[in-house]
Write a protein that holds these residues in place. Structure first.
Motif: not given
Lengths: 338, 338, 338, 338
Positions: C259-272, C284-288, C329-338
């Motif tokens: 769970a944390n690894k997936m959240a971490d992936r989101l955190n990093i991608a969002l920050a980038e 495991n909760q991310v608040f962008p 699904e995490v990667e697909a979500f990240i791809k949708e981010l501008k």
């Protein structure tokens, strides 16, 4: 040592004691069904110009609040109060002990407004949160302010629109109604509120609060709740006699007027001498701000409540007047002010 | 129309009203911390010959029972009472409203015994049932009987052995202590009980019950519970003044003796005239059995409680005497008996 | 449509279902006294390196909080929580329904500190207010932050000094313990806390929370409270089997790590991609924070929680990952981010 | 060692576990708003032939009883139950913990009648006593008996006439409906009752009870009460999947029929061998009376509940069968009987 600590430092107005003495050996039915209570309820209805209210005589304010609120609400429903509200701060969790949350909003002057209520409603949207259902106000408030008729009308309309029970704590309602800037009358409350109480303890009675219920849906079986919470006096006559004496003529209002007059004298003198106030009160509580030295000096001869810290050198204190406040003591106190 | 309906039909003994009048304008601290309450507690401790008790002055019996029991018990613990017990029958579920079950046993005379208690303990053996923890007795009982010293000693030993809190409702303790067959003294109760109350309302006060807590583990933070349940009087002085007046000399006992004397007069006259009784009472409640016609006849001039059906033609009634019962009215009532 | 709405969108980890299937027809005693529950408690004690704890398996988080807190507190005592605390906001007044007030303090990051607690103690000084007695924290918090070992040590010392019960809601404890910046271990909690729970529902179980009680004075009769609040499962085995499976090896931690690894992936991608966050979460909760248009776009393919308004054009959302979150699904979500 | 101890010694019917496995990774909304719960509610409504009911899936029987009763009653209202009723005896004061008294009447066979209810109403006449408001029955009862349609119709009419809420505990409703002498159908209950529940735990589910509310006035805001009492499962799907599986065809009834068939086999064999019974049960609980020696002998190979003492030499025991009871074990048990 003279006390401005509160409005319950003395016993009762002498006329009340006299009424107790005179009626003492008359046999009466118990539990609030005696002839004195009946008469008290009748004169209260006359003063309120309403036949459609139920009136129950109870012993104290916390007791009245907890019985009313727990009788009115279902288990998942909550009260909304100002964060200075007596039920939130100074009743040892009495409302929560009956199972109900008290939601709060910060206010500028101890008074709720439709906008503040709307914010609470907006935050409580589903079954994972309590359902806000009852609006609790105090008049006068815990910091001496009062509601205008227009303010109550707006709150009343808001409550009606949003299916909220509108309830007023009137522990100091006498003083509120006799304030210089008051434009409300006892007969306004049954029009505006679902339920409220008229405080006797702080306005000349030994004890006693008259709970008034206007909303028909809140009236059923109310005496069961009084009994269950241990508030049904065997000698209910004691409350009936007192409220009849207070309201058979204008004693209730005369006593509040004296209290306000004494507070007014303090307000004016303090202002003249340049003191600041924590809140603008037109009722029987006055909140001047004094230096620490000043407070220490006054405490040699006077009792009063230290209300809150203003800065490192100053505190706000609370001076409370009552039907029994001695005018000479007020003048003596004023003389001690620099 | 004269009432034998209960022992709270009149106001207070005149000495109590006099004490209220004399002290009326003396300023005091609120909430039971005034000098009168302090003095009342001191004289009560003297009468109980105990410095190790805490004493709290409360307003009424149901209130006292519910505050004490809810403060003493944890959520899964229950009280045991006779099935005639006031807390089980006549307090509108006040104890249950604080979350606690009241377990009952049928008794012959309103009194609990170790055997009856043992039966309850035997039936409650695991966590699927409540845990019996507090034993509630009334003295005098709801049907006029009293406990002997030996009976209390046996119950006290049983409670101690079984980790049960032993609590006595003393709404009519004055009458019990002044009964002809009583062998208990106020000073016995702190020895035998964990907590109990001494009733004022039914023995000459306007209102008021003195709760006595002996067991140290039950004392902590008790004033929080009083406040939370709405029982902390702003003008606590009203209770202090009354209990000081009742106990500064022997007024409390003199008033109970008068009540018992009046009941005794009724008992003797009724027995002489051949009436049966529902229970053998030596206190201020008398339970004669009358025919329906007799009851209808008496109701023309007297108020009293219809207690229960005996057979199709007879009911037991309850006659209650008090400090205020008029001897001439008692004699007049007796004359009406065939 | 893929959901990042919460960590309870799927059933249980397959190994748990397998364990239920394999044990299904084995006869067991009911109510949590079965052999599976015993084994689960044993492995939990091993992981906590403590024989001095009681462990009770319960069904859900609100249930666990309300049973523990109502069992631990006397009627006048209150819990202290962050104003974001689950018991204050999202349990429909469950704690108040058992009679207890929840006092709150505003925090920067969902975490309590000794200073914040001291302020509450300073404000609650006498019997007119509730008595603060239990400190409620969540780890991870409702906004994804975690406590360090030092922070807990300071709170623990403060609680001990001030006679406060220290209780931790561990609904997401697995994720907290597997966070990159975590320095706590399961064995630390019995040292630091009076009681806490280890959450199963949000970390791979069908349902289930393991309540751990370390403080001896809180252990007595606890099963009575479980039964009274309707939380004692007839087939308690269902909880025992699940917790045994989660803790007999490291499954519990492996699931949280995913769970944390997936959240971490989101955190990093969002920050980038330059997005701001409402809170810095390592769990495991991310608040962008997203623009309104962005949110509308994402909602076409994803479910997530709208957490709160940031400004007129931006809202914070909450993305929750779990043991079951699909990496693609995490990667697909990240791809949708501008 | 084989257990006839209860009907929850095993896990779930294999079809239920299979359904959990198959749906496991499907993402669903939490808190009972998932598609499986929706489907379960739909099939339940079909079986009940009623669109006018609300259905809530809860975890256990005590939980269901306490939530329903506390949601339905106002604070001064009480439930009436048989003195053998589960809520009175075996729920650790769960109802009282929500503030409500449970009034009881002794019955011959665990069943209430209008006459017994009338007696309770006659005894509760004013506000010094609780107000009887809800009638609690169990079907089958705690001692294995069942209600006939006529009996329920009479009770239903009595409740309607006296403004009483009629509520049925259906923990073992499956067995009742499949009893040889039953003349009721699932579709009868919404006609006759205000609310009731259909038990899953004791009839093949891992856990789960379906609460059905017919009376519109009891429906409002019910989900708030579920949440407040800690009963709202995050993964509500777990209940939905199980109830859908039980009711999408006739599995629920097939399982109960097997249980009854096994009990019937025991009943017949015991009668043939001349044993007496404590109660005449046509459901899955059998109460034979055995000698002490016989019980000691049987306990070597069988677990069962010792129900109650009959005389010094005999006790009644309770044998419970279920969907999982092994026919060969039943025959083996019968062979051991002398």
């Amino acid at each position: 040592m003279y006390s401005f600590n509160n409005d319950y430092s003395e016993g009762a107005h002498p006329r009340i004691l006299q009424a107790l003495v005179e009626s003492n050996l008359q046999q009466e039915i118990g539990y609030g069904q005696d002839s004195f209570t009946n008469k008290a309820v009748e004169v209260l209805k006359e003063k309120m110009k309403s036949d459609e209210v139920d009136v129950h005589l109870l012993v104290g304010g916390t007791q009245t609040n907890l019985i009313a609120i727990s009788a009115f609400l279902r288990p998942h429903e909550a009260a909304i109060a100002a964060s200075t509200g007596h039920i939130f701060v100074h009743e040892t969790g009495a409302i929560e002990a009956t199972g109900h949350k008290v939601l709060t909003v910060d206010t500028e002057n101890g008074k709720l407004t439709p906008d503040l209520l709307q914010k609470v409603l907006d935050e409580h949207t589903d079954e994972h949160m309590v359902k806000p259902r009852l609006v609790y106000i105090s008049n006068s408030t815990e910091i001496g302010t009062i509601y205008s008729k227009q303010e109550l009308e707006l709150l009343s309309a808001f409550c009606q629109k949003n299916n909220l029970i509108f309830y007023m704590d009137g522990a100091r309602l006498g003083s509120a109604l006799c304030a210089k800037d008051n434009d409300l009358d006892l007969s306004d409350f049954p029009e505006l509120l679902d339920a409220f109480y008229i405080g006797g303890t702080k306005n000349g009675a030994l004890m006693g609060e008259a709970l008034v219920i206007k909303n028909d849906s809140l009236k059923e079986d109310f005496r069961y709740h009084i009994k269950q919470k241990g508030a049904m006096l065997a000698k209910g006559r004691v409350l009936g006699i007192q409220f009849y004496e207070l309201f058979k003529d204008n004693l209730f209002f005369e006593l509040a007027e004296h209290a306000n007059k004494m507070a007014d004298r303090l307000n004016i003198a303090l202002a003249e001498k340049g003191y600041q106030f924590l809140t603008q009160s037109s009722t029987n509580q006055v909140f001047p701000i004094f230096s620490n030295e000043m407070i220490a000096e006054l405490q040699k001869n006077y009792q009063f409540n230290i209300w809150g810290k203003v800065d490192n050198d100053h505190f706000a204190i609370r001076l409370v007047t009552s039907w029994a406040t001695n005018e000479e003591e007020v003048e003596a106190f004023i003389k001690e002010l620099k």
